[in-house]
Design an enzyme around this catalytic site. Structure first.
Site, short mmCIF file in Angstrom:
data_model
loop_
_atom_site.label_atom_id
_atom_site.label_comp_id
_atom_site.label_asym_id
_atom_site.label_seq_id
_atom_site.Cartn_x
_atom_site.Cartn_y
_atom_site.Cartn_z
N ARG A 35 -1.43 -6.28 -8.27
CA ARG A 35 -0.52 -6.97 -8.05
C ARG A 35 -0.40 -8.30 -9.20
O ARG A 35 0.47 -8.44 -9.95
CB ARG A 35 -0.48 -7.68 -6.83
CG ARG A 35 -0.36 -6.77 -5.73
CD ARG A 35 -0.82 -7.28 -4.41
NE ARG A 35 -2.20 -7.46 -4.55
CZ ARG A 35 -3.08 -7.95 -3.50
NH1 ARG A 35 -2.52 -8.11 -2.29
NH2 ARG A 35 -4.35 -8.00 -3.67
N LYS B 87 -15.53 -7.90 3.20
CA LYS B 87 -14.74 -8.36 4.30
C LYS B 87 -14.97 -7.88 5.71
O LYS B 87 -15.67 -6.83 5.72
CB LYS B 87 -13.23 -7.45 4.01
CG LYS B 87 -12.45 -7.97 2.60
CD LYS B 87 -11.36 -7.07 2.39
CE LYS B 87 -10.67 -7.53 1.24
NZ LYS B 87 -9.59 -6.46 0.87
N HIS C 47 0.76 -1.20 -0.01
CA HIS C 47 -0.09 0.08 0.05
C HIS C 47 0.98 1.07 0.13
O HIS C 47 0.55 2.24 -0.76
CB HIS C 47 -0.65 -0.09 1.13
CG HIS C 47 -1.87 -1.14 1.35
ND1 HIS C 47 -2.01 -2.19 2.40
CD2 HIS C 47 -2.92 -1.55 0.68
CE1 HIS C 47 -2.88 -2.77 2.29
NE2 HIS C 47 -3.65 -2.55 1.30
N SER D 72 -2.77 -7.59 3.04
CA SER D 72 -2.97 -7.32 4.35
C SER D 72 -3.22 -8.72 4.97
O SER D 72 -2.99 -9.20 6.09
CB SER D 72 -4.45 -6.76 4.63
OG SER D 72 -3.86 -5.29 4.16
O1 PNS Z 1 -8.56 -2.71 0.24
P1 PNS Z 1 -9.74 -3.16 -0.57
O2 PNS Z 1 -10.25 -4.24 0.46
O3 PNS Z 1 -9.51 -3.75 -1.88
O4 PNS Z 1 -10.44 -1.87 -1.04
C1 PNS Z 1 -12.04 -1.90 -1.62
C2 PNS Z 1 -12.61 -0.88 -1.37
C3 PNS Z 1 -13.01 -0.38 0.13
C4 PNS Z 1 -11.82 0.37 -2.00
C5 PNS Z 1 -14.05 -0.89 -1.96
O5 PNS Z 1 -14.77 -2.03 -1.46
C6 PNS Z 1 -14.94 0.34 -1.93
O6 PNS Z 1 -14.64 1.24 -2.67
N1 PNS Z 1 -15.72 0.39 -0.94
C7 PNS Z 1 -16.83 1.62 -0.76
C8 PNS Z 1 -18.22 1.25 -1.27
C9 PNS Z 1 -18.12 1.27 -2.70
O7 PNS Z 1 -17.86 2.43 -3.42
N2 PNS Z 1 -18.12 0.06 -3.41
C10 PNS Z 1 -18.07 -0.04 -4.93
C11 PNS Z 1 -19.21 0.27 -5.51
S1 PNS Z 1 -20.57 -1.03 -5.38
#
Ligand code: PNS
Length: 161
Positions: A90, A41, A17, A128
């Site tokens: 990745r 998650k 990150h 993570s």
């Molecule tokens: O580190 P991650 O878990 O891959 O991050 C994913 C994250 C938190 C960026 C993604 O789940 C997100 O954007 N969540 C906020 C809600 C949202 O906008 N969802 C996408 C449209 S359904």
């Protein structure tokens, strides 16, 4: 002024990150790292812990700030008038999910681009979940997380319930 948003669940922040955040900070005038909810998650660390780890990891990056948002990324980028969302990729298996997210965000808030940065080679295997697993079994995670965080992350993951 250009503004990049680096979103994620950061549970906890890894050197992967941090690599993406640093590279975004070199490309844009300002960067906001935003801790968000990934509904797929269940986080191990509280929002406060994740923000604290990120703030300490990015303290030396003067154009980076850390925020939280409990809503849609597309609404956050519109509210902040962001130029772009920056995410790391990745492996090819990241791509399908990230591509779907990028298209969803583009259709909800047109004009905010998603930019994918390929992971640096030495960060390609970092995640993570890998960090949590290694720490849980008492092995040293300091090669995988920003300086100064390994002990606290390990302490939480090895504490008895
Ligand atoms: O580190 P991650 O878990 O891959 O991050 C994913 C994250 C938190 C960026 C993604 O789940 C997100 O954007 N969540 C906020 C809600 C949202 O906008 N969802 C996408 C449209 S359904």
């Amino acid at each position: 002024m250009t503004l990049a948003v680096c979103p994620g669940s950061f549970d906890p922040v890894t050197l992967g990150h941090l690599d993406v955040i640093k590279r975004a900070a070199a490309l844009f005038d300002n960067v906001i790292v935003v801790v968000m909810v990934n509904s797929a998650k269940k986080p191990t660390f509280t929002i406060e812990e994740r923000v604290d780890f990120l703030k300490r990891a990015t303290a030396s990056l003067k154009n980076v700030e850390v925020d939280t948002y409990n809503g849609l990324l597309a609404d956050y980028t519109a509210m902040k008038k962001a130029t772009a969302v920056v995410k790391g990729l990745r492996v090819m298996s990241d791509f399908e999910y990230e591509f779907q997210m990028a298209l969803t965000n583009m259709s909800l808030t047109p004009g905010v681009e998603t930019i994918f940065l390929p992971a640096s080679i030495d960060c390609m295997f970092l995640s993570s979940s890998m960090v949590r697993e290694v720490a849980k079994h008492g092995r040293d995670i300091s090669p995988f997380v920003p300086e100064g965080l390994a002990e606290e992350i390990t302490a939480k993951l090895t504490q008895k319930e």
